[in-house]
Design an enzyme around this catalytic site. Sequence first.
Site, PDB file in Angstrom:
ATOM      1  N   LYS A  93       0.980  -1.347  -0.003  1.00 24.23           N
ATOM      2  CA  LYS A  93      -0.131  -0.038   0.071  1.00 24.23           C
ATOM      3  C   LYS A  93       0.764   1.253  -0.072  1.00 24.23           C
ATOM      4  O   LYS A  93       1.859   1.565   0.728  1.00 24.23           O
ATOM      5  CB  LYS A  93      -0.812  -0.023   1.158  1.00 24.23           C
ATOM      6  CG  LYS A  93      -1.687   1.162   1.530  1.00 24.23           C
ATOM      7  CD  LYS A  93      -3.139   0.929   0.929  1.00 24.23           C
ATOM      8  CE  LYS A  93      -3.764   2.028   0.551  1.00 24.23           C
ATOM      9  NZ  LYS A  93      -3.694   2.895  -0.596  1.00 24.23           N
ATOM     10  N   GLN A 114       7.362   3.911   3.633  1.00 23.01           N
ATOM     11  CA  GLN A 114       6.037   3.278   3.801  1.00 23.01           C
ATOM     12  C   GLN A 114       5.793   2.051   4.539  1.00 23.01           C
ATOM     13  O   GLN A 114       4.628   1.915   5.300  1.00 23.01           O
ATOM     14  CB  GLN A 114       5.375   3.050   2.283  1.00 23.01           C
ATOM     15  CG  GLN A 114       3.862   3.341   2.283  1.00 23.01           C
ATOM     16  CD  GLN A 114       3.404   4.581   2.016  1.00 23.01           C
ATOM     17  OE1 GLN A 114       3.798   5.500   1.331  1.00 23.01           O
ATOM     18  NE2 GLN A 114       2.342   4.893   2.732  1.00 23.01           N
ATOM     19  N   LYS A 117       5.615   3.528   8.255  1.00 21.29           N
ATOM     20  CA  LYS A 117       4.370   4.041   8.454  1.00 21.29           C
ATOM     21  C   LYS A 117       3.187   3.282   8.640  1.00 21.29           C
ATOM     22  O   LYS A 117       2.381   3.432   9.312  1.00 21.29           O
ATOM     23  CB  LYS A 117       4.337   4.964   7.343  1.00 21.29           C
ATOM     24  CG  LYS A 117       3.092   6.321   7.380  1.00 21.29           C
ATOM     25  CD  LYS A 117       3.109   7.070   6.007  1.00 21.29           C
ATOM     26  CE  LYS A 117       4.541   7.537   5.511  1.00 21.29           C
ATOM     27  NZ  LYS A 117       4.380   8.455   4.825  1.00 21.29           N
ATOM     28  N   LYS A 129       5.233   1.795  -3.211  1.00 18.76           N
ATOM     29  CA  LYS A 129       5.338   2.969  -3.842  1.00 18.76           C
ATOM     30  C   LYS A 129       5.339   3.073  -5.200  1.00 18.76           C
ATOM     31  O   LYS A 129       5.951   2.006  -5.830  1.00 18.76           O
ATOM     32  CB  LYS A 129       5.997   4.113  -2.898  1.00 18.76           C
ATOM     33  CG  LYS A 129       5.902   5.596  -3.315  1.00 18.76           C
ATOM     34  CD  LYS A 129       5.015   6.087  -2.164  1.00 18.76           C
ATOM     35  CE  LYS A 129       4.610   7.583  -2.581  1.00 18.76           C
ATOM     36  NZ  LYS A 129       3.707   8.115  -1.359  1.00 18.76           N
ATOM     37  N   GLY A 168      -2.766   8.236  -4.337  1.00 18.96           N
ATOM     38  CA  GLY A 168      -2.345   9.580  -4.883  1.00 18.96           C
ATOM     39  C   GLY A 168      -1.057   9.895  -3.949  1.00 18.96           C
ATOM     40  O   GLY A 168      -0.823   9.350  -2.928  1.00 18.96           O
ATOM     41  N   ASP A 169      -0.221  10.909  -4.584  1.00 22.22           N
ATOM     42  CA  ASP A 169       0.764  11.688  -4.063  1.00 22.22           C
ATOM     43  C   ASP A 169       0.967  12.621  -4.773  1.00 22.22           C
ATOM     44  O   ASP A 169      -0.039  13.278  -5.317  1.00 22.22           O
ATOM     45  CB  ASP A 169       2.070  10.662  -3.862  1.00 22.22           C
ATOM     46  CG  ASP A 169       3.228  10.945  -3.238  1.00 22.22           C
ATOM     47  OD1 ASP A 169       3.025  11.009  -1.819  1.00 22.22           O
ATOM     48  OD2 ASP A 169       3.953  11.566  -3.449  1.00 22.22           O
ATOM     49  N   THR A 212      -4.428  13.707   5.426  1.00 19.85           N
ATOM     50  CA  THR A 212      -3.109  13.699   5.827  1.00 19.85           C
ATOM     51  C   THR A 212      -2.792  14.875   6.435  1.00 19.85           C
ATOM     52  O   THR A 212      -2.154  14.988   7.747  1.00 19.85           O
ATOM     53  CB  THR A 212      -2.103  13.782   4.599  1.00 19.85           C
ATOM     54  OG1 THR A 212      -2.606  12.592   3.796  1.00 19.85           O
ATOM     55  CG2 THR A 212      -0.649  13.556   4.955  1.00 19.85           C
ATOM     56  N   ASN A 243      -2.477  19.178  -1.670  1.00 14.56           N
ATOM     57  CA  ASN A 243      -3.285  18.376  -0.749  1.00 14.56           C
ATOM     58  C   ASN A 243      -3.169  18.571   0.786  1.00 14.56           C
ATOM     59  O   ASN A 243      -3.884  18.722   1.749  1.00 14.56           O
ATOM     60  CB  ASN A 243      -3.384  16.666  -1.319  1.00 14.56           C
ATOM     61  CG  ASN A 243      -4.356  16.172  -0.337  1.00 14.56           C
ATOM     62  OD1 ASN A 243      -4.112  15.215   0.572  1.00 14.56           O
ATOM     63  ND2 ASN A 243      -5.620  16.381  -0.452  1.00 14.56           N
ATOM     64  N   SER A 379      -6.863   5.779   3.842  1.00 17.20           N
ATOM     65  CA  SER A 379      -6.714   4.743   2.770  1.00 17.20           C
ATOM     66  C   SER A 379      -7.118   3.513   3.170  1.00 17.20           C
ATOM     67  O   SER A 379      -8.123   2.610   2.520  1.00 17.20           O
ATOM     68  CB  SER A 379      -5.524   4.978   1.877  1.00 17.20           C
ATOM     69  OG  SER A 379      -5.362   6.069   1.112  1.00 17.20           O
TER      70      SER A 379
END
Length: 448
Positions: A93, A114, A117, A129, A168-169, A212, A243, A379
């Site tokens: 993820k 990630q 996290k 990622k 997204g990123d 976020t 964002n 998410s």
Amino acid sequence: MKINNQYLSDLYARVEKRNAGEKEFLQAVGEVLESLVPVVEKRPEYITSGVIERIVEPERFVQFRVAWVDDNNRVQVNRGFRCQFNSAIGPYKGGLRFHPSVTASVIKFLGFEQIFKNSLTGLPMGGGKGGSDFDPKGKSDMEIMRFCQSFMTELYRHIGPDTDVPAGDIGVGAREIGYLFGQYKRIRNEFTGVLTGKGLDYGGSLARKQATGYGLCYFVNNMLAAKNDSFAGKTVAISGAGNVAIYAAEKAQQLGAKVVTMSDSNGYIYDPNGIKLDVVIQIKEVERGRISEYAKRVPGSIYTEGAGVWSVPCDIALPCATQNELNGEDAKTLVKNGVKYVAEGANMPSTPEAIEVFLANNVFFGPAKAANAGGVATSGLEMTQNSMRLSWTFEEVDQKLERIMKNIFESARNAAREYVNNEDNLVAGANIAGFLKVADSMIAQGVY
Ligand code: NDP
């Protein structure tokens, strides 16, 4: 990079050799290995099981050509990536980033971060990622769509709701997720929760867009509370105007702070009266314009070209743009100007030198892995809602997010207390707490 443990230092040297020149990835690995010194000293099974050697090597890394046709009927070629770093605790993820600076090193650093996290969120998600060196800036809607369709025409074979769930990123928002989802659905003939950050009409979660930025402020709220302090009356400097930055600013304002800066890659705005978010949202989300426009529309605000956002005095600094945007000199300026709290909305925005300055000057520092985990946590909540085929209200999701951020803060603080005898060292705490769950799961699942 100096790591005070022979085993970890030798391991870092091997990682350096094997990933020569990948400076972002090496920076991320170096920071985690440094934090693991007290862990391997206390728990030698992490050495004998070879789990750390395995954790620094992606399970799978795919790179692919993305050819598409622009509005002038010319063929363009970009490079696509997906790094499936670790699946010990759940399906891979992590977001997709579309930006010209994207390289294998950037994707690997983001995928590596990630892992820890996602572990900290307490939800069953592995680390991954992806992205492309495609630059969405200045492209028409149809060019964006054709690029996304071409990108997914390769990516679809590597992902799935139980395998790998991208989001997204930077450069990938609701519009891009929509085009990517549409293409996946057409190719597979399946409507599944294969991506998060979807539109609300087709399986997206309420509060994902805000998650976020809001999560970052919830995390900072825990940092403040630990010092018997609060957001009320504080001056906050934020970088970025995307964002994460926009919704961090919104929540900081709701909690009583005054946000005085925002930025993009061209420059920053300073508004001594407090940023007017409706103007920022109109410029960035609706018009997709530049932040310099703000100063033309809001009297009393100033636009300055170039970096320099960290020269503005503040109590709380929230870097929310990109990696390595805050260096040692910026950190010294912030300290000189009286900053008390720094928390990372972006991934790895502070250089190692900057973090050293903060820790040495008693600035309470919230590292990205912990502080910006609210996005991926929500998410995770979107995945749950998709599996259950229902949707929670904004308030339900927001409350879960707030609780998750509190748990992350406490896990990091407890690990810091146990392993480095300093509960305020959230860098070590987040790395260690994130690592333990993944490492123990890998050991339980045998060598792979
Ligand atoms: P967006 O694309 O929405 O916004 C990125 C913002 O940062 C833009 O204002 C952009 O300016 C600015 N920016 C990008 N590159 C640079 C640069 N080199 N120098 C200065 N400013 C720059 O992205 P997000 O807000 O989603 O992401 C921001 C950060 O937060 C990233 O590090 C991302 O990995 C991280 N993050 C995002 C999550 C999410 O849920 N979206 C979750 C967790 C982390 P410009 O328009 O000029 O490019």
